[in-house]
Design a protein around this motif. Structure first.
Motif: not given
Length: 591
Positions: A192-194
């Motif tokens: 999850d890049e967020t």
């Protein structure tokens, strides 16, 4: 340290599976789930062909006790739902998976929205070239999906089920769609890049922050949806403007590892959990050991189909000194974690750790301390549950004092004094019910002996497991005298409904001077009624020997001496019912 130890256990179990060359996708039972997955009971599996046509509805439920329970499947980890709508991947309830409002909330738009989220999750996998995933997508796109399902056997049972989680399987496959390696690859490699990057306080490695940790389930008395060990769900718990998981940064990998490991230890059929009062207790070792599988047997009430399990485990423990089994595992670390419910959270009731050989010796000493002479039908070793329930009002497990579980486990495993509250609770129950039985006498003896052994200022001798005629403690002698007087009364008036124990035990054990004068006068009357002259002489001699050690009837007895009174009473009563031959054998004398 708790989270680190749990993560180590997860790493150990995961590496063990891999080193054995076992496929995680097909294993059931006590296998620990890999990262991003969990074992889940799925009662219904919809079988599809490659064109998305439903062929059958498989009912995986089996009767366990009074309940029907579905088979466990390895599924993508469940999402954390609050007020938001979130769909699980490739498995879920009927509202998400099939768009059927089984809860009767009467909001078709909401149900449709749930179903669309379920479909979107499958499309986001981008696995259209996987024939099984593609079959599920084709099935969910069919307008006649529900009419086709309703024509299959098992449909009505599915609709009548109160917890109808469903998943899918391609015809001819042995594993569900969620267990396919293509799905494994997508989930295990997804990031999850967020999420912000942090230094994980558990592993010390750089990782994505776990803002919310997965729920811990199967803690006795906790919410069925689970609870959290680490959570910051209100402003009052946050500091320095940090929100949620930033207040105690734990990486996604470590959070997944410790929650998966703890849920694995707490599962219903786990042999590494036990219930101590209201505390759910789990235990494990740092390296593989047989001790982590036998530890629960020392304290559990044995199952009905294996009543000798506990006795066998304790016997093996005592023999381990000779066999050297535990000395081989001696330097292996062992952990014991007690958990209790606290609204939506899970409270740590106690956390104990030490070497296996130290723990084994502590448990061995516990069984030596509670050893007590008993009837032929009583078990040789008493489980912790049986000890605790003996001091609970009405003999109900629900009435076991909750505050005792932690201190008793600490006393056993750290070889401390048993809590004074345990001794007090046993004496209160004896006075209330006028009964000194095997478990209560064992508790009182163990409490007093631990005090004698650990308190250097304590001058009293240790209590023996059977009648000790050399013990000159006033409380012990008064207990013996009270038992002798009761026996005389019973023999003088056979079949009597109530004895002096029913009327005077409380006063005799706490304020002897108020009752023993009267009891001694009644004794003369009772002995005169006994027809056998030999028995009259026997009782006169016995009472004379006991009274010889008593200078005067004391005005009151301390709590400890009240305990000795109970032991003296129990020992003397047991001695009356022990055959002479058994006494000789018990003393180790050749017959």
């Amino acid at each position: 340290m708790i989270l680190q130890a749990l993560k180590e256990y997860y790493d150990r179990k995961s590496s063990f599976q891999e080193s054995e060359g076992e496929s995680t996708s097909l294993d059931r039972g006590d296998r620990i789930a890999p990262a991003g997955f969990e074992w889940k009971e799925i009662p219904w599996v919809i079988i599809l062909d490659r064109d998305g046509l439903p062929l059958a509805i498989e009912d995986t439920r089996e009767r366990r006790g009074k309940k029907l329970k579905g088979r466990k499947f390895l599924v993508p980890h469940s999402v954390l739902r609050g007020n938001d709508l979130k769909a699980n991947l490739l498995w879920d309830g009927l509202d998400y998976a099939l768009g059927i409002d089984t809860k009767g909330k009467g909001d078709p738009n909401r149900t449709q929205q749930q179903h669309q989220l379920f479909i979107a999750g499958i499309k986001n996998l981008l696995l259209d070239d996987d024939e099984a995933v593609n079959a599920v997508s084709l099935f969910l796109e069919r307008e006649d999906m529900l009419s086709l399902l309703s024509g299959l056997a098992g449909w009505q049972d599915l609709m009548d089920d109160k917890a109808p989680n469903v998943t899918f399987r391609l015809a001819g496959d042995t594993s569900t769609v969620g267990e396919r390696r293509s799905v494994f690859g997508v989930i295990t490699n997804s990031v999850d890049e967020t999420l912000p990057t942090v230094t994980c306080m558990v592993s010390g490695e750089t990782d994505r922050l776990a803002k919310l940790h997965s729920k811990i389930k199967n803690v006795w008395g906790a919410q069925s949806s689970g609870g959290s060990i680490v959570s910051f769900n209100a402003d009052a718990f946050e500091s320095y403007g940090k929100i949620q998981g930033m207040n105690a940064p734990v990486g996604v990998a470590a959070a997944t590892a410790y929650t998966t490991a703890l849920n694995h230890l707490l599962r219903e059929d786990s042999d590494q959990r036990m219930q101590v009062g209201d505390t759910s207790t789990v235990f494990w070792s740092k390296r593989p050991s047989s001790f982590e599988h036998s530890f629960g047997s020392f304290f559990h009430e044995p199952p009905k189909d294996d009543p000798d399990r506990m006795s066998g485990a304790v016997r093996d423990l005592f023999r381990s000194v000779e066999t050297g089994v535990l000395s081989e595992q001696g330097n292996n670390e062992f952990y014991v974690l007690g958990l209790a419910p606290n609204a939506g959270r899970i409270a740590i009731r106690f956390w104990l750790h030490g070497r296996i050989d130290e723990m084994a010796e502590a448990i061995r000493q516990h069984f030596l301390d509670i050893q007590m002479i008993h009837g032929p039908k009583d078990p040789r070793f008493l489980s912790l549950f049986r000890l605790l329930v003996s001091i609970a009002a009405q003999g109900k497990a629900d009435n076991i004092p909750s505050h005792l579980s932690e201190s008793i486990m600490r006393a056993i495993l750290e070889r401390r004094q048993y809590p004074r509250a345990l001794l007090q609770a046993a004496l209160v129950r004896i006075r209330a019910e006028h009964e000194v039985n095997y478990p209560r006498a064992s508790i009182v003896k163990a409490c007093l002996n631990r005090i004698t052994r650990t308190d250097v200022a304590y001058s009293e001798k240790e209590m023996q497991m059977s009648l000790d005629q050399s013990n000159r403690n006033a409380g012990y002698l008064l207990g013996r005298l009270f038992a002798a007087l009761e026996r005389v009364q019973e023999e003088a008036s056979p079949g009597i409904n109530a004895t002096i124990r029913d009327r005077f035990y409380g006063a005799a054990s706490s304020t002897p001077v108020t009752v023993f004068g009267n009891l001694m006068r009644q004794k003369n009357h009772h002995i005169a009624k006994i027809e056998n002259p030999g028995r009259q002489v026997f009782y006169e001699k016995l009472i004379g020997q006991i009274v010889e050690g008593i200078d005067d009837f004391p005005a009151h007895l301390t709590l400890d001496d009240q305990g000795r009174f109970a032991i003296g009473y129990y020992h003397q009563r047991q001695d009356f019912y022990t055959k002479k031959a058994d006494k000789v054998e018990e003393m180790g004398v050749q017959k």
